[in-house]
Design a protein around this motif. Sequence first.
Motif, PDB file in Angstrom:
ATOM      1  N   SER A 122       1.313 -19.277  23.013  1.00  0.00           N
ATOM      2  CA  SER A 122       1.934 -20.224  23.934  1.00  0.00           C
ATOM      3  C   SER A 122       3.377 -20.474  23.534  1.00  0.00           C
ATOM      4  O   SER A 122       3.703 -20.532  22.346  1.00  0.00           O
ATOM      5  N   ARG A 123       4.228 -20.612  24.531  1.00  0.00           N
ATOM      6  CA  ARG A 123       5.638 -20.916  24.287  1.00  0.00           C
ATOM      7  C   ARG A 123       5.753 -22.416  24.024  1.00  0.00           C
ATOM      8  O   ARG A 123       6.041 -23.214  24.909  1.00  0.00           O
ATOM      9  N   ILE A 124       5.537 -22.803  22.764  1.00  0.00           N
ATOM     10  CA  ILE A 124       5.466 -24.220  22.441  1.00  0.00           C
ATOM     11  C   ILE A 124       5.833 -24.429  20.976  1.00  0.00           C
ATOM     12  O   ILE A 124       5.554 -23.590  20.124  1.00  0.00           O
ATOM     13  N   GLY A 125       6.509 -25.532  20.687  1.00  0.00           N
ATOM     14  CA  GLY A 125       6.811 -25.917  19.323  1.00  0.00           C
ATOM     15  C   GLY A 125       7.453 -24.817  18.505  1.00  0.00           C
ATOM     16  O   GLY A 125       8.310 -24.063  18.962  1.00  0.00           O
ATOM     17  N   GLN A 126       7.009 -24.717  17.253  1.00  0.00           N
ATOM     18  CA  GLN A 126       7.586 -23.762  16.313  1.00  0.00           C
ATOM     19  C   GLN A 126       7.356 -22.307  16.719  1.00  0.00           C
ATOM     20  O   GLN A 126       8.119 -21.418  16.323  1.00  0.00           O
ATOM     21  N   LEU A 127       6.330 -22.058  17.526  1.00  0.00           N
ATOM     22  CA  LEU A 127       6.030 -20.685  17.943  1.00  0.00           C
ATOM     23  C   LEU A 127       7.178 -20.077  18.750  1.00  0.00           C
ATOM     24  O   LEU A 127       7.349 -18.861  18.766  1.00  0.00           O
ATOM     25  N   ARG A 128       7.961 -20.907  19.404  1.00  0.00           N
ATOM     26  CA  ARG A 128       9.099 -20.412  20.176  1.00  0.00           C
ATOM     27  C   ARG A 128      10.181 -19.813  19.277  1.00  0.00           C
ATOM     28  O   ARG A 128      10.987 -18.993  19.725  1.00  0.00           O
ATOM     29  N   GLU A 129      10.204 -20.245  18.006  1.00  0.00           N
ATOM     30  CA  GLU A 129      11.182 -19.724  17.055  1.00  0.00           C
ATOM     31  C   GLU A 129      10.616 -18.558  16.257  1.00  0.00           C
ATOM     32  O   GLU A 129      11.316 -17.578  15.991  1.00  0.00           O
ATOM     33  N   LEU A 130       9.361 -18.680  15.877  1.00  0.00           N
ATOM     34  CA  LEU A 130       8.736 -17.633  15.077  1.00  0.00           C
ATOM     35  C   LEU A 130       8.606 -16.331  15.855  1.00  0.00           C
ATOM     36  O   LEU A 130       8.877 -15.248  15.339  1.00  0.00           O
ATOM     37  N   ILE A 131       8.192 -16.451  17.117  1.00  0.00           N
ATOM     38  CA  ILE A 131       7.972 -15.268  17.951  1.00  0.00           C
ATOM     39  C   ILE A 131       9.146 -15.075  18.896  1.00  0.00           C
ATOM     40  O   ILE A 131       9.437 -15.940  19.733  1.00  0.00           O
ATOM     41  N   GLU A 132       9.813 -13.947  18.756  1.00  0.00           N
ATOM     42  CA  GLU A 132      10.878 -13.575  19.687  1.00  0.00           C
ATOM     43  C   GLU A 132      10.218 -12.809  20.830  1.00  0.00           C
ATOM     44  O   GLU A 132       9.742 -11.680  20.639  1.00  0.00           O
ATOM     45  N   ASP A 133      10.202 -13.417  21.984  1.00  0.00           N
ATOM     46  CA  ASP A 133       9.492 -12.851  23.131  1.00  0.00           C
ATOM     47  C   ASP A 133       9.996 -11.444  23.440  1.00  0.00           C
ATOM     48  O   ASP A 133      11.200 -11.198  23.495  1.00  0.00           O
ATOM     49  N   GLU A 134       9.043 -10.526  23.589  1.00  0.00           N
ATOM     50  CA  GLU A 134       9.293  -9.121  23.892  1.00  0.00           C
ATOM     51  C   GLU A 134       9.809  -8.317  22.694  1.00  0.00           C
ATOM     52  O   GLU A 134      10.027  -7.114  22.796  1.00  0.00           O
ATOM     53  N   ILE A 135       9.996  -8.968  21.544  1.00  0.00           N
ATOM     54  CA  ILE A 135      10.484  -8.260  20.359  1.00  0.00           C
ATOM     55  C   ILE A 135       9.408  -8.165  19.294  1.00  0.00           C
ATOM     56  O   ILE A 135       9.064  -7.080  18.829  1.00  0.00           O
ATOM     57  N   ASN A 136       8.853  -9.309  18.875  1.00  0.00           N
ATOM     58  CA  ASN A 136       7.782  -9.263  17.878  1.00  0.00           C
ATOM     59  C   ASN A 136       6.518  -9.978  18.358  1.00  0.00           C
ATOM     60  O   ASN A 136       5.660 -10.347  17.560  1.00  0.00           O
ATOM     61  N   GLY A 137       6.435 -10.173  19.650  1.00  0.00           N
ATOM     62  CA  GLY A 137       5.275 -10.814  20.243  1.00  0.00           C
ATOM     63  C   GLY A 137       5.562 -11.168  21.686  1.00  0.00           C
ATOM     64  O   GLY A 137       6.663 -10.914  22.197  1.00  0.00           O
ATOM     65  N   LEU A 138       4.577 -11.751  22.349  1.00  0.00           N
ATOM     66  CA  LEU A 138       4.736 -12.154  23.741  1.00  0.00           C
ATOM     67  C   LEU A 138       4.364 -13.623  23.891  1.00  0.00           C
ATOM     68  O   LEU A 138       3.369 -14.083  23.319  1.00  0.00           O
ATOM     69  N   LEU A 139       5.155 -14.349  24.653  1.00  0.00           N
ATOM     70  CA  LEU A 139       4.941 -15.775  24.864  1.00  0.00           C
ATOM     71  C   LEU A 139       4.525 -16.059  26.300  1.00  0.00           C
ATOM     72  O   LEU A 139       5.017 -15.422  27.231  1.00  0.00           O
ATOM     73  N   CYS A 140       3.632 -17.038  26.443  1.00  0.00           N
ATOM     74  CA  CYS A 140       3.150 -17.470  27.763  1.00  0.00           C
ATOM     75  C   CYS A 140       3.335 -18.976  27.897  1.00  0.00           C
ATOM     76  O   CYS A 140       3.354 -19.690  26.893  1.00  0.00           O
ATOM     77  N   PRO A 141       3.428 -19.472  29.125  1.00  0.00           N
ATOM     78  CA  PRO A 141       3.465 -20.924  29.303  1.00  0.00           C
ATOM     79  C   PRO A 141       2.188 -21.546  28.745  1.00  0.00           C
ATOM     80  O   PRO A 141       1.091 -21.028  28.960  1.00  0.00           O
ATOM     81  N   PRO A 142       2.290 -22.637  28.015  1.00  0.00           N
ATOM     82  CA  PRO A 142       1.088 -23.251  27.443  1.00  0.00           C
ATOM     83  C   PRO A 142       0.118 -23.722  28.528  1.00  0.00           C
ATOM     84  O   PRO A 142       0.530 -24.269  29.554  1.00  0.00           O
ATOM     85  N   GLY A 143      -1.155 -23.452  28.316  1.00  0.00           N
ATOM     86  CA  GLY A 143      -2.181 -23.900  29.248  1.00  0.00           C
ATOM     87  C   GLY A 143      -2.336 -23.056  30.485  1.00  0.00           C
ATOM     88  O   GLY A 143      -3.123 -23.411  31.375  1.00  0.00           O
ATOM     89  N   ASP A 144      -1.642 -21.938  30.566  1.00  0.00           N
ATOM     90  CA  ASP A 144      -1.647 -21.113  31.785  1.00  0.00           C
ATOM     91  C   ASP A 144      -2.559 -19.901  31.574  1.00  0.00           C
ATOM     92  O   ASP A 144      -2.143 -18.870  31.045  1.00  0.00           O
ATOM     93  N   ALA A 145      -3.815 -20.030  32.013  1.00  0.00           N
ATOM     94  CA  ALA A 145      -4.793 -18.951  31.835  1.00  0.00           C
ATOM     95  C   ALA A 145      -4.427 -17.722  32.660  1.00  0.00           C
ATOM     96  O   ALA A 145      -4.693 -16.586  32.244  1.00  0.00           O
TER      97      ALA A 145
END
Length: 422
Positions: free
Chosen positions: A313-336
């Motif tokens: 989920s694109r939330i809190g510290q995960l937004r910094e740890l994971i660079e979207d499309e580079i070392n992981g993928l982020l999704c809107p929180p709560g969006d199944a």
Amino acid sequence: MRIAYICTDPGIPVFGQKGCSIHVQEVIRALLKLGMQVELFATRIGGEPPPDLETIIVHRLPSIPKGEIAAREQAALSANLELRMALENNGIFDLVYERYSLWSFTGMDYAKSMGIPGLLEVNAPLIEEQAKHRGLVERTLAEQVAQQVFSTASAIIAVSEEIKTYIEAYPGVNQRVHVVANGVNPERFSSSIESALSIHPESFTVGFVGTLKPWHGLSILVEAFDTLHQKYRNTRLLIVGDGPERDNLVTDLSARGLLDVTHFTGAVTPDKIPEILAKMTVAVAPYPHQSDFYFSPLKVYEYMAAGLPVVASRIGQLRELIEDEINGLLCPPGDAVALAATLERLYHNPELGKQLGKAARQRIQHHHTWDAIAKRLLEIAGMAEGAEGVGAGLTDNILHQTDNLTKPALLGEQGKPIGNDE
């Protein structure tokens, strides 16, 4: 250097299997690797120590009896006396390192009185957690204890920016908060890394690791996996861990006809995690939306160290740890729906998953090892000076409250009550 590591939280079995337990063990392990002599002062031991920690000296503090909340609070506060005696009776330490616990203040007070650095590690807003999830009778006194320990610590270690903001709301912190995120030992995953980085042709396994609790977003994961499995029958769900949400999960999976393609491992020991992660194609951290998301999730660091593509989920510290499309993928929180679509994308593009996994492991190796964290902690300790903030020196007043917790009489400077909840 001789270090007293303190953990008085009765909810943390220091040699257990919970994420918080692993955190304690890894910090101690990393300090030992740097040549430090560490002695552990703990309320709850939780079993035998791992083989590489068997030689450390463990001082067992009084356990907190189960039962009425108010009685437990008084017992936990009274335990400060036992901790003080244990510290004073075991020689001279060069550093006190304490994992913040709701009612504990003696560690930082002892360090200040001895003229040595006292580092306080804060992983959560414990007062808010206790009041919301377990019950808190003496909130005002808990706030006063927090004010005391935050003010007395030479330096405070916050595991996320959100925790730093929380701590800095207390008077007297005076720019002494340092953000040091959680980490991982990548060497634990070296033997299984090739398996994790390989392409899984037979099945596509979506994996989750963690305690099964509501705020981990497991219902979102089940909904997303259901959507994925309806399209691709070779998909599998692997849930590693146990907890209070297990029955609800089983009910939900059964109603959706997914039990046959879901495997629950139950609670597992830390040494089993690498080989289990190697069985996953993708690992997820599907947190729901939370306005106060302050976590530094150990499982995500482990996912990345194992070379897995991570969807979080694109939330809190995960937004910094994971660079979207580079070392992981982020999704809107709560969006199944978004989670299902992202998993489907990785299903069709295994090479992308492999690339993301390699980049994730490199990020961990370069920036988030426990060895690097331990060096940073000692660097902060070397910079730390005695605290002069509001609330310092109130130990005797707090201890007087153990006889009558319903009549707090803590006073700060100039006779004014301290704490945020008067």
